[in-house]
Scaffold this active site. Structure first.
Site, PDB file in Angstrom:
ATOM      1  CG  ASN A  98      -2.277   0.620   0.906  1.00 34.49           C
ATOM      2  OD1 ASN A  98      -2.327   1.656   0.256  1.00 34.49           O
ATOM      3  ND2 ASN A  98      -3.360   0.018   1.376  1.00 34.49           N
ATOM      4  CG  HIS A 126      22.985   2.881  13.023  1.00 32.55           C
ATOM      5  ND1 HIS A 126      23.759   3.081  11.917  1.00 32.55           N
ATOM      6  CD2 HIS A 126      21.721   3.216  12.658  1.00 32.55           C
ATOM      7  CE1 HIS A 126      23.008   3.520  10.921  1.00 32.55           C
ATOM      8  NE2 HIS A 126      21.766   3.607  11.357  1.00 32.55           N
ATOM      9  CB  THR A 148      10.955  -6.091  19.062  1.00 30.79           C
ATOM     10  OG1 THR A 148      10.152  -6.907  19.927  1.00 30.79           O
ATOM     11  CG2 THR A 148      10.449  -4.658  19.075  1.00 30.79           C
ATOM     12  NE  ARG A 155       4.396  -7.671  25.773  1.00 32.34           N
ATOM     13  CZ  ARG A 155       5.723  -7.783  25.778  1.00 32.34           C
ATOM     14  NH1 ARG A 155       6.292  -8.690  25.039  1.00 32.34           N
ATOM     15  NH2 ARG A 155       6.469  -6.966  26.492  1.00 32.34           N
TER      16      ARG A 155
END
Length: 173
Positions: A71, A101, A151, A166
């Site tokens: 999209n 980084h 994550t 979650r």
């Protein structure tokens, strides 16, 4: 995690070329410019559609399955590989990132990058403004809710929400 030097002249040149292709597509997302955009990917499956506002750095590290829909205003930072499986729906303003980084301020002064691949299974729906961080694998059939931040690896056929994302519940077939 693989070290990645985005300052190398050949990578700067490739980025500039790909950014030009993205700009042309975003100014005029005609079939000609979409076709040109699709040629930069390592694989672009059948019936892939990309809306205006698409951005990537290199293109040749992106692999798109069949019937993928991306999209508006999506960003794929592809210092590492990004693989998107068949029948995936990528919502507006989604970011898929493979670059990171150093955390240490002293190390960060070296301006080195690190990349980790992102793998997205088949029939995944990623909601609007979700962010997929480096090194993540998302299982087939997963759904990531709008504005969620992924994550870590996600299981197949589950709904994920939040920051960090979650599992909310398993999804029935």
């Amino acid at each position: 995690m693989e070290q990645f030097d985005s300052r190398l002249p050949e990578l700067r040149e490739q980025r500039n070329r790909v950014h030009d292709i993205c700009r042309q597509f975003n100014r005029s997302p005609s079939k000609g410019n979409l076709k040109k955009l699709k040629t930069i990917f390592s694989r672009c499956g059948d019936e892939v559609f990309i809306e205006q506002g698409f951005y990537c750095d290199y293109g040749d590290r992106i692999r798109l399955g069949d019937r993928v829909y991306i999209n508006v205003d999506c960003t794929l930072l592809d210092g590492g590989k990004i693989a998107i499986g068949d029948d995936c729906l990528i919502g507006p303003k989604v970011q898929i990132l493979t670059i990171n980084h150093a955390l240490s301020p002293k190390e960060r002064l070296k301006k080195e990058n690190f990349c980790q691949d992102v793998i997205i299974g088949k029939n995944v729906w990623i909601g609007a403004s979700a962010i997929i961080l480096p090194g993540v694998t998302i299982g087939d059939g997963a759904v990531i809710g709008a504005a969620s931040v992924v994550t870590r690896d996600l299981d197949s056929n589950c709904l994920y929400l939040g920051n960090p994302a979650r599992m909310e519940r398993r999804l029935d077939d």
